[in-house]
Write a protein that holds these residues in place. Structure first.
Motif, PDB file in Angstrom:
ATOM      1  N   PHE A   9       0.876  -1.143   0.028  1.00  0.00           N
ATOM      2  CA  PHE A   9      -0.070   0.038  -0.048  1.00  0.00           C
ATOM      3  C   PHE A   9       0.891   1.190  -0.004  1.00  0.00           C
ATOM      4  N   LEU A  10       0.706   2.073  -1.043  1.00  0.00           N
ATOM      5  CA  LEU A  10       1.780   3.417  -1.179  1.00  0.00           C
ATOM      6  C   LEU A  10       1.257   4.363  -0.839  1.00  0.00           C
ATOM      7  N   THR A  11       1.801   5.354  -0.487  1.00  0.00           N
ATOM      8  CA  THR A  11       1.230   6.586  -0.199  1.00  0.00           C
ATOM      9  C   THR A  11       2.335   7.762  -0.296  1.00  0.00           C
ATOM     10  N   ASP A  12       1.773   8.989  -0.966  1.00  0.00           N
ATOM     11  CA  ASP A  12       2.716  10.058  -1.149  1.00  0.00           C
ATOM     12  C   ASP A  12       1.884  11.100  -1.243  1.00  0.00           C
ATOM     13  N   ILE A  13       2.570  12.554  -1.174  1.00  0.00           N
ATOM     14  CA  ILE A  13       1.696  13.767  -1.188  1.00  0.00           C
ATOM     15  C   ILE A  13       1.235  13.901  -2.399  1.00  0.00           C
ATOM     16  N   ASP A  14       1.945  13.263  -3.515  1.00  0.00           N
ATOM     17  CA  ASP A  14       1.726  13.247  -4.978  1.00  0.00           C
ATOM     18  C   ASP A  14       0.785  12.034  -5.194  1.00  0.00           C
ATOM     19  N   ASP A  15      -0.589  12.413  -5.333  1.00  0.00           N
ATOM     20  CA  ASP A  15      -1.290  11.514  -5.397  1.00  0.00           C
ATOM     21  C   ASP A  15      -1.254  10.808  -6.943  1.00  0.00           C
ATOM     22  N   ASP A  16      -1.182  11.521  -7.763  1.00  0.00           N
ATOM     23  CA  ASP A  16      -1.136  11.086  -9.284  1.00  0.00           C
ATOM     24  C   ASP A  16       0.165  10.041  -9.596  1.00  0.00           C
ATOM     25  N   ALA A  17       1.126  10.581  -9.006  1.00  0.00           N
ATOM     26  CA  ALA A  17       2.445   9.941  -9.342  1.00  0.00           C
ATOM     27  C   ALA A  17       2.475   8.555  -8.539  1.00  0.00           C
ATOM     28  N   VAL A  18       1.993   8.566  -7.150  1.00  0.00           N
ATOM     29  CA  VAL A  18       2.021   7.143  -6.428  1.00  0.00           C
ATOM     30  C   VAL A  18       0.954   6.337  -7.118  1.00  0.00           C
ATOM     31  N   ALA A  19      -0.178   6.823  -7.559  1.00  0.00           N
ATOM     32  CA  ALA A  19      -1.123   5.938  -8.267  1.00  0.00           C
ATOM     33  C   ALA A  19      -0.606   5.399  -9.520  1.00  0.00           C
ATOM     34  N   ALA A  20       0.242   5.956 -10.110  1.00  0.00           N
ATOM     35  CA  ALA A  20       1.077   5.639 -11.378  1.00  0.00           C
ATOM     36  C   ALA A  20       1.806   4.418 -11.112  1.00  0.00           C
ATOM     37  N   VAL A  21       2.641   4.381  -9.891  1.00  0.00           N
ATOM     38  CA  VAL A  21       3.659   3.554  -9.366  1.00  0.00           C
ATOM     39  C   VAL A  21       2.789   2.178  -9.067  1.00  0.00           C
ATOM     40  N   ALA A  22       1.824   2.344  -8.323  1.00  0.00           N
ATOM     41  CA  ALA A  22       0.759   1.192  -7.960  1.00  0.00           C
ATOM     42  C   ALA A  22       0.319   0.591  -9.078  1.00  0.00           C
ATOM     43  N   HIS A  23      -0.045   1.190 -10.326  1.00  0.00           N
ATOM     44  CA  HIS A  23      -0.774   0.545 -11.331  1.00  0.00           C
ATOM     45  C   HIS A  23       0.234  -0.171 -12.270  1.00  0.00           C
ATOM     46  N   GLU A  24       1.660   0.473 -12.031  1.00  0.00           N
ATOM     47  CA  GLU A  24       2.693  -0.110 -12.806  1.00  0.00           C
ATOM     48  C   GLU A  24       3.047  -1.622 -12.101  1.00  0.00           C
ATOM     49  N   ILE A  25       3.005  -1.673 -10.793  1.00  0.00           N
ATOM     50  CA  ILE A  25       3.280  -2.754 -10.130  1.00  0.00           C
ATOM     51  C   ILE A  25       2.283  -4.005 -10.333  1.00  0.00           C
ATOM     52  N   ASN A  26       1.155  -3.423 -10.441  1.00  0.00           N
ATOM     53  CA  ASN A  26      -0.142  -4.527 -10.773  1.00  0.00           C
ATOM     54  C   ASN A  26      -0.002  -4.939 -12.281  1.00  0.00           C
ATOM     55  N   ASP A  27       0.436  -4.055 -13.032  1.00  0.00           N
ATOM     56  CA  ASP A  27       0.540  -4.467 -14.603  1.00  0.00           C
ATOM     57  C   ASP A  27       1.424  -5.463 -14.376  1.00  0.00           C
ATOM     58  N   THR A  28       2.819  -5.122 -13.895  1.00  0.00           N
ATOM     59  CA  THR A  28       3.958  -6.068 -14.091  1.00  0.00           C
ATOM     60  C   THR A  28       3.618  -7.295 -13.360  1.00  0.00           C
ATOM     61  N   ILE A  29       2.957  -7.441 -12.128  1.00  0.00           N
ATOM     62  CA  ILE A  29       2.729  -8.847 -11.408  1.00  0.00           C
ATOM     63  C   ILE A  29       1.531  -9.535 -12.458  1.00  0.00           C
ATOM     64  N   GLY A  30       0.625  -8.775 -12.598  1.00  0.00           N
ATOM     65  CA  GLY A  30      -0.042  -9.309 -13.422  1.00  0.00           C
ATOM     66  C   GLY A  30      -1.620  -9.713 -12.494  1.00  0.00           C
ATOM     67  N   ALA A  31      -1.647  -9.021 -11.198  1.00  0.00           N
ATOM     68  CA  ALA A  31      -2.499  -9.081 -10.166  1.00  0.00           C
ATOM     69  C   ALA A  31      -2.663  -7.811  -9.349  1.00  0.00           C
ATOM     70  N   THR A  32      -3.679  -7.785  -8.712  1.00  0.00           N
ATOM     71  CA  THR A  32      -3.869  -6.446  -7.932  1.00  0.00           C
ATOM     72  C   THR A  32      -3.189  -6.818  -6.642  1.00  0.00           C
ATOM     73  N   VAL A  33      -1.771  -6.297  -6.453  1.00  0.00           N
ATOM     74  CA  VAL A  33      -1.241  -6.310  -5.086  1.00  0.00           C
ATOM     75  C   VAL A  33      -0.541  -5.209  -4.563  1.00  0.00           C
ATOM     76  N   ALA A  34      -1.057  -4.018  -5.159  1.00  0.00           N
ATOM     77  CA  ALA A  34      -0.727  -2.559  -4.957  1.00  0.00           C
ATOM     78  C   ALA A  34      -1.865  -1.777  -4.948  1.00  0.00           C
ATOM     79  N   TRP A  35      -1.918  -0.866  -3.955  1.00  0.00           N
ATOM     80  CA  TRP A  35      -2.995   0.072  -3.646  1.00  0.00           C
ATOM     81  C   TRP A  35      -2.409   1.563  -3.510  1.00  0.00           C
ATOM     82  N   SER A  36      -2.827   2.422  -3.690  1.00  0.00           N
ATOM     83  CA  SER A  36      -2.309   3.945  -3.323  1.00  0.00           C
ATOM     84  C   SER A  36      -3.177   4.807  -2.820  1.00  0.00           C
ATOM     85  N   ALA A  37      -2.594   6.009  -2.207  1.00  0.00           N
ATOM     86  CA  ALA A  37      -3.466   6.933  -1.631  1.00  0.00           C
ATOM     87  C   ALA A  37      -2.687   8.108  -1.392  1.00  0.00           C
TER      88      ALA A  37
END
Length: 262
Positions: A39-67
C-alpha cells in the motif's frame, strides 16, 4: 532432491510512505516482486497511483494500492492505515520512507523550515509507528523499517536540520524497538542509512555539472567511488521486512560504499 524457491516476502502486507518515486517506489516494486502486497502513499497522488498501477501490471494481479498522504497529519495516518488494512487484509510491515532535505547552517535556517523538516522526517515516523503498532501486533512477526541517512552520523554544518532529523530517526528507531521487546511482541524496528543514491534528489547535480563531474563531487567521500542505486536500498528493506531478519532489531544498517569507515 528439488528445493522449492519461495518469494522472500510472501504473505507480507507492507505500508510504504513517500512511494511516488526514488527509494519508496523501488522498495514497493521490490517487495511486490518477492510476494508482498503493498500500500503506497505520497503527497503526490497521481504519481503514487501510477507506481501502484505499474506494479499491478507487472505482477499481473492486484497487489498494490495507493492513496495521497501528508505524513505530518495525524488524522490522515489513522485513515490511511485503516484503508490499507482493509485493502490488504492486514498489516505486517511499515516502511517509513517519506523525507525531505534542507540546506542551512544554524544561523541561517528559519524556525519555520526547521519545524517543516522535523515534521516530515521525524514526527511522521513517530505517528506511523504509533498508529501502525496495533495492526503489526496482530500480524507477528512484523517489521518496521525507517529510512534515515548516513547524515545521521557524518555531519555537514550546512545541513543542520537534516543532520539532526536523521540522527533523531536512528534514536527513535531504537526506542520503538526496545518498546516492542519490553511488551514481548515480535515486532522489530530497524533503520537504514544510505549515502548518496541515484534518485531524483541528486538529479540537479547531474543536470548542472554533467555525469563525470557530478559523480566525482558526490562520491569524493565514498571509498567505492560510485553512487548507490535505489535497489541497493530496496534489497536491504526486503531483508529487514522478511522473516530472514527475525533476530535483528534496533539496528542501523549503513549502505554507503564504505563512507562511514573513513
Amino acid at each position: 532432491m528439488s528445493v522449492s524457491i519461495q518469494p522472500r516476502a510472501a504473505g507480507k502486507k507492507a505500508f510504504i510512505t513517500g512511494a511516488a518515486g526514488g527509494l519508496g517506489a523501488a522498495t514497493a516494486r521490490m517487495l511486490a516482486r518477492h510476494g508482498a502486497q503493498v500500500f503506497l502513499t505520497d503527497i503526490d497522488d497521481d504519481a503514487v497511483a501510477a507506481v501502484a498501477h505499474e506494479i499491478n501490471d507487472t505482477i499481473g494481479a492486484t497487489v498494490a494500492w495507493s492513496a495521497a498522504q501528508d505524513v505530518r497529519e495525524e488524522a490522515i495516518w489513522v485513515e490511511r492505515l485503516e484503508q490499507a488494512v482493509q485493502a490488504m487484509g492486514g498489516l505486517s510491515v511499515l516502511v517509513n520512507n517519506a523525507g525531505i532535505g534542507s540546506l542551512g547552517g544554524v544561523e541561517q535556517i528559519e524556525l519555520k523550515e526547521w519545524r517543516r523538516v522535523m515534521g516530515i522526517n521525524v514526527e511522521s515516523i513517530l505517528l506511523g509507528c504509533k498508529y501502525a503498532l496495533p495492526y503489526l501486533r496482530q500480524a507477528q512477526p512484523a517489521s518496521i523499517v525507517n529510512i534515515s541517512s548516513l547524515a545521521a552520523f557524518k555531519v555537514d554544518p550546512d545541513y543542520t536540520a537534516y543532520n539532526t532529523s536523521k540522527a533523531a530517526v536512528a534514536m527513535l528507531t531504537k526506542s520503538v524497538a526496545m518498546d516492542c521487546t519490553k511488551q514481548k511482541i515480535d515486532v522489530r524496528c530497524n533503520s537504514i542509512h544510505p549515502a548518496f543514491i541515484r534518485t531524483g534528489i541528486v538529479a540537479p547535480f547531474f543536470d548542472a555539472l554533467g555525469e563525470d563531474e557530478a559523480t566525482r563531487k558526490l562520491t569524493r567521500g565514498i571509498p567505492m567511488r560510485r553512487l548507490g542505486e535505489p535497489d541497493d536500498v530496496a534489497y536491504a528493506v526486503l531483508y529487514l521486512a522478511s522473516d530472514e531478519s527475525r533476530y535483528i532489531t534496533a539496528a542501523e544498517l549503513v549502505i554507503d560504499g564504505g563512507a562511514r569507515a573513513i
